[in-house]
Design a protein around this motif. Structure first.
Motif, PDB file in Angstrom:
ATOM      1  N   PRO A   1      -6.695  -0.763  -0.971  1.00 62.93           N
ATOM      2  CA  PRO A   1      -5.730   0.320  -0.224  1.00 62.93           C
ATOM      3  C   PRO A   1      -6.177   1.622   0.199  1.00 62.93           C
ATOM      4  O   PRO A   1      -5.782   2.179   1.117  1.00 62.93           O
ATOM      5  N   ALA A   2      -7.435   1.743  -0.380  1.00 64.59           N
ATOM      6  CA  ALA A   2      -8.430   3.015   0.112  1.00 64.59           C
ATOM      7  C   ALA A   2      -8.733   2.996   1.673  1.00 64.59           C
ATOM      8  O   ALA A   2      -9.044   3.878   2.477  1.00 64.59           O
TER       9      ALA A   2
ATOM     10  N   CYS B   1       0.816   2.374 -11.226  1.00 60.75           N
ATOM     11  CA  CYS B   1      -0.384   2.255 -10.088  1.00 60.75           C
ATOM     12  C   CYS B   1      -1.596   1.446 -10.668  1.00 60.75           C
ATOM     13  O   CYS B   1      -2.016   0.670  -9.961  1.00 60.75           O
TER      14      CYS B   1
ATOM     15  N   HIS C   1       2.354   1.799  -3.365  1.00 62.34           N
ATOM     16  CA  HIS C   1       1.181   2.128  -4.300  1.00 62.34           C
ATOM     17  C   HIS C   1       1.165   3.725  -4.135  1.00 62.34           C
ATOM     18  O   HIS C   1       0.715   4.700  -4.986  1.00 62.34           O
ATOM     19  N   ASN C   2       1.062   4.224  -2.730  1.00 62.88           N
ATOM     20  CA  ASN C   2       0.902   5.586  -2.562  1.00 62.88           C
ATOM     21  C   ASN C   2       1.931   6.382  -2.758  1.00 62.88           C
ATOM     22  O   ASN C   2       1.651   7.389  -3.476  1.00 62.88           O
TER      23      ASN C   2
ATOM     24  N   ALA D   1      -3.194   4.031   4.222  1.00 62.92           N
ATOM     25  CA  ALA D   1      -2.074   4.135   3.622  1.00 62.92           C
ATOM     26  C   ALA D   1      -2.178   5.698   2.790  1.00 62.92           C
ATOM     27  O   ALA D   1      -1.241   6.231   2.570  1.00 62.92           O
ATOM     28  N   LYS D   2      -3.348   6.057   2.437  1.00 60.24           N
ATOM     29  CA  LYS D   2      -3.467   7.277   1.627  1.00 60.24           C
ATOM     30  C   LYS D   2      -4.179   8.289   2.586  1.00 60.24           C
ATOM     31  O   LYS D   2      -4.578   8.122   3.544  1.00 60.24           O
TER      32      LYS D   2
ATOM     33  N   SER E   1       1.683   6.768  -6.647  1.00 57.56           N
ATOM     34  CA  SER E   1       0.479   7.654  -7.046  1.00 57.56           C
ATOM     35  C   SER E   1       0.532   8.966  -6.746  1.00 57.56           C
ATOM     36  O   SER E   1       0.284   9.880  -7.509  1.00 57.56           O
ATOM     37  N   ARG E   2       1.483   9.277  -5.849  1.00 58.46           N
ATOM     38  CA  ARG E   2       1.938  11.020  -5.523  1.00 58.46           C
ATOM     39  C   ARG E   2       2.747  11.278  -6.670  1.00 58.46           C
ATOM     40  O   ARG E   2       2.666  12.312  -7.223  1.00 58.46           O
TER      41      ARG E   2
ATOM     42  N   ASP F   1      -3.011  -1.681  -8.679  1.00 53.89           N
ATOM     43  CA  ASP F   1      -4.366  -1.995  -8.537  1.00 53.89           C
ATOM     44  C   ASP F   1      -5.118  -3.111  -8.761  1.00 53.89           C
ATOM     45  O   ASP F   1      -5.804  -3.657  -8.194  1.00 53.89           O
TER      46      ASP F   1
ATOM     47  N   PHE G   1       0.847  -1.201   0.114  1.00 53.57           N
ATOM     48  CA  PHE G   1      -0.053  -0.072   0.145  1.00 53.57           C
ATOM     49  C   PHE G   1       0.781   1.131   0.050  1.00 53.57           C
ATOM     50  O   PHE G   1       0.672   2.298  -0.702  1.00 53.57           O
ATOM     51  N   SER G   2       1.884   1.326   0.820  1.00 52.51           N
ATOM     52  CA  SER G   2       2.843   2.690   0.942  1.00 52.51           C
ATOM     53  C   SER G   2       3.589   2.606  -0.638  1.00 52.51           C
ATOM     54  O   SER G   2       3.604   3.723  -0.873  1.00 52.51           O
TER      55      SER G   2
END
Length: 207
Positions: free
Chosen positions: A201-202, A187, A151-152, A206-207, A155-156, A191, A148-149
């Motif tokens: 992950p939402a 990403c 991905h975060n 983590a986000k 994503s940023r 997903d 998840f981290s």
């Protein structure tokens, strides 16, 4: 014959990675194995037979981000990706202690090396096709949180790239198109993996 040449090439490369301490020799051997396992399922099985899967994981864990180590890591992951196409050799990969953690380590370290990142992720995606393995991996809380981290972070990066692209396009008519392996693509690949794993992950914080 070509098959015999591949077999000999595999055996020679296995001999090197099982015994050599020289980085250059390990790189050459892994590159040779990547080619042979791409074309021969028997070569994949030889790696299991010679108990070399553990050595491949040891090579992964030994790598840093220097150019020679990145070359070695890319080839070692390529060998595993080829092996992951076969149920028997995929099972041998998963049976190695710390398999998932090692693959997540690669994802974390190789976020900006698209080919290596996607190869490591493809191995995880093949692993979770099996319901039993999927349940086991989904229950590995620390590894899932790390995913998840990752991905975060990506994503940023994708959001920053998108803003930068919009800013650039406002100043020029020739804005460049996104590559197929852009942060957005990475990403989306993650997903798809999370969907396979049936985790969100939402909901992780983590986000």
């Amino acid at each position: 014959t070509a098959e015999m040449q591949l077999r000999n090439r595999t055996l020679n490369a296995l001999s090197v990675i099982l015994s050599s301490k020289q980085l250059s020799e390990a790189i050459d051997a892994c590159e040779s194995l990547e080619v042979s396992t791409r074309y021969s399922s028997e070569c994949c099985e030889r790696i299991v037979e010679y108990k070399a899967v553990r050595v491949l994981f040891a090579l992964l864990r030994s790598c840093n981000r220097s150019a020679p180590h990145l070359q070695l890591l890319g080839s070692a992951i390529g060998v595993m990706r080829n092996m992951a196409r076969l149920p028997h050799t995929l099972a041998a990969i998963y049976e190695e202690e710390g398999c998932v953690d090692a693959l997540v380590d690669v994802l974390q370290m190789m976020r900006d090396k698209d080919h290596v990142f996607l190869s490591a992720l493809s191995i995880l995606r093949l692993l979770v096709k099996d319901p039993s393995r999927r349940a086991q991996i989904a229950s590995m809380d620390a590894s899932v949180r790390r995913l998840f981290s990752i991905h975060n972070i990506i994503s940023r990066k994708a959001s920053m790239d998108k803003r930068s692209s919009k800013s650039s396009s406002s100043r020029t008519t020739g804005s460049s198109s996104s590559s197929s392996h852009s942060p957005q693509a990475l990403c989306r690949a993650l997903d798809r993996f999370f969907k396979q794993l049936n985790v969100d992950p939402a909901l992780s914080g983590a986000k």
